[in-house]
Motif scaffolding. Structure first.
Motif, mmCIF file in Angstrom:
data_model
loop_
_atom_site.group_PDB
_atom_site.id
_atom_site.type_symbol
_atom_site.label_atom_id
_atom_site.label_comp_id
_atom_site.label_asym_id
_atom_site.label_seq_id
_atom_site.Cartn_x
_atom_site.Cartn_y
_atom_site.Cartn_z
ATOM 1 N N CYS A 267 0.811 -1.180 0.000
ATOM 2 C CA CYS A 267 0.000 0.000 0.000
ATOM 3 C C CYS A 267 0.847 1.233 0.000
ATOM 4 N N GLY A 268 0.614 2.105 0.957
ATOM 5 C CA GLY A 268 1.389 3.325 0.971
ATOM 6 C C GLY A 268 2.775 3.074 1.488
ATOM 7 N N ASN A 269 3.118 1.859 1.741
ATOM 8 C CA ASN A 269 4.376 1.509 2.352
ATOM 9 C C ASN A 269 5.420 1.158 1.311
ATOM 10 N N SER B 237 7.201 5.921 -4.510
ATOM 11 C CA SER B 237 6.969 5.544 -5.908
ATOM 12 C C SER B 237 6.411 4.126 -6.010
ATOM 13 N N ARG B 238 6.696 3.308 -5.009
ATOM 14 C CA ARG B 238 6.246 1.914 -5.029
ATOM 15 C C ARG B 238 4.776 1.765 -4.640
ATOM 16 N N SER B 239 4.140 2.876 -4.339
ATOM 17 C CA SER B 239 2.705 2.838 -4.049
ATOM 18 C C SER B 239 1.885 2.806 -5.336
ATOM 19 N N TYR B 240 2.573 2.896 -6.471
ATOM 20 C CA TYR B 240 1.894 2.933 -7.771
ATOM 21 C C TYR B 240 2.341 1.730 -8.594
ATOM 22 N N VAL B 241 1.354 1.007 -9.131
ATOM 23 C CA VAL B 241 1.650 -0.262 -9.797
ATOM 24 C C VAL B 241 0.994 -0.332 -11.168
ATOM 25 N N ARG C 253 5.698 -2.805 -9.959
ATOM 26 C CA ARG C 253 5.532 -1.834 -8.880
ATOM 27 C C ARG C 253 6.515 -0.685 -9.054
ATOM 28 N N GLY C 254 6.042 0.532 -8.896
ATOM 29 C CA GLY C 254 6.904 1.689 -9.042
ATOM 30 C C GLY C 254 7.062 2.135 -10.490
ATOM 31 N N ASP C 255 6.264 1.558 -11.382
ATOM 32 C CA ASP C 255 6.368 1.918 -12.800
ATOM 33 C C ASP C 255 6.079 3.411 -12.978
#
Length: 208
Positions: free
Chosen positions: A12-14, A174-178, A201-203
């Motif tokens: 998630c936001g982590n 950035s890893r909160s976006y997949v 993840r992080g794309d």
């Protein structure tokens, strides 16, 4: 890219990529032109009785997309969102044997999703908050196969320990976006089942 089981939240936001696996989804898929939320309306597919998907009040999936006007593509979109919701429904129920999970998922996707959900169960965790899915693209391949890509924003979704109720509210990264790519196949009942999912993840494509 990693093959994914469910769709949604692992971190998630982590920035901690694999709390329960890397996956994606959440709400119960009703689909309005711009958003779909936790109470899904069955997409077309005749009179097939669809399993009920329910979300707790503390969690929500939002699906942002415009209907294409193409009946087949819109059915693919609808069932794709329900596949995501089915995975989260299983997480909330704490069971890999829910009816909806196998109804909307099959093959590699189903087996990986079961592993993903079991990770939540073994860790005694669930998730809270909101995940948004946007930038949907659908490509049809023949009469019974389709490919769907979309982005997820997990910056407002967080892992919660069921026993202690402690919530990990680490700030979004950035890893909160997949970015997701999924393959769907139409079964004999006319349901578009998710058969495989890969994610990145992080794309940068999905970052704000």
């Amino acid at each position: 890219m990693t093959t994914v089981t469910a769709l949604c939240l692992s971190a998630c936001g982590n920035d901690n990529d694999d709390k329960a696996g890397d996956s994606n989804g959440k709400i119960a898929g009703a689909q309005t032109d711009k958003e779909t939320s936790a109470s899904p309306s069955p997409s077309s597919a005749g009179s097939v009785e669809r399993p009920k998907i329910t979300f707790p009040s503390y969690a929500k999936n939002v699906f942002e997309y415009e209907k294409t006007g193409n009946g087949v593509k819109d059915a693919v979109l609808s069932d794709s969102t329900l596949s995501i919701n089915a995975v989260d429904d299983a997480v909330f129920r704490g069971s890999t044997g829910t009816k909806a999970l196998g109804f909307y998922n099959t093959d590699k996707a189903l087996s990986s999703q079961i592993t993903y959900i079991q990770g939540y169960i073994d860790a005694g965790e669930t998730w809270i908050g909101e995940t948004t899915y946007r930038d949907w693209k659908v490509t049809l391949s023949g009469d019974s196969q389709a490919y769907v890509s979309y982005c997820s924003d997990e910056s407002k979704a967080f892992i919660e320990n069921k026993k202690t109720k402690k919530v990990d509210r680490s700030p979004a990264t950035s890893r909160s976006y997949v970015l997701y790519h999924s393959k769907l196949v139409k079964n004999a009942e006319g349901i578009w089942q998710t058969a495989n999912v890969v994610s990145n993840r992080g794309d940068k494509t999905c970052q704000p």
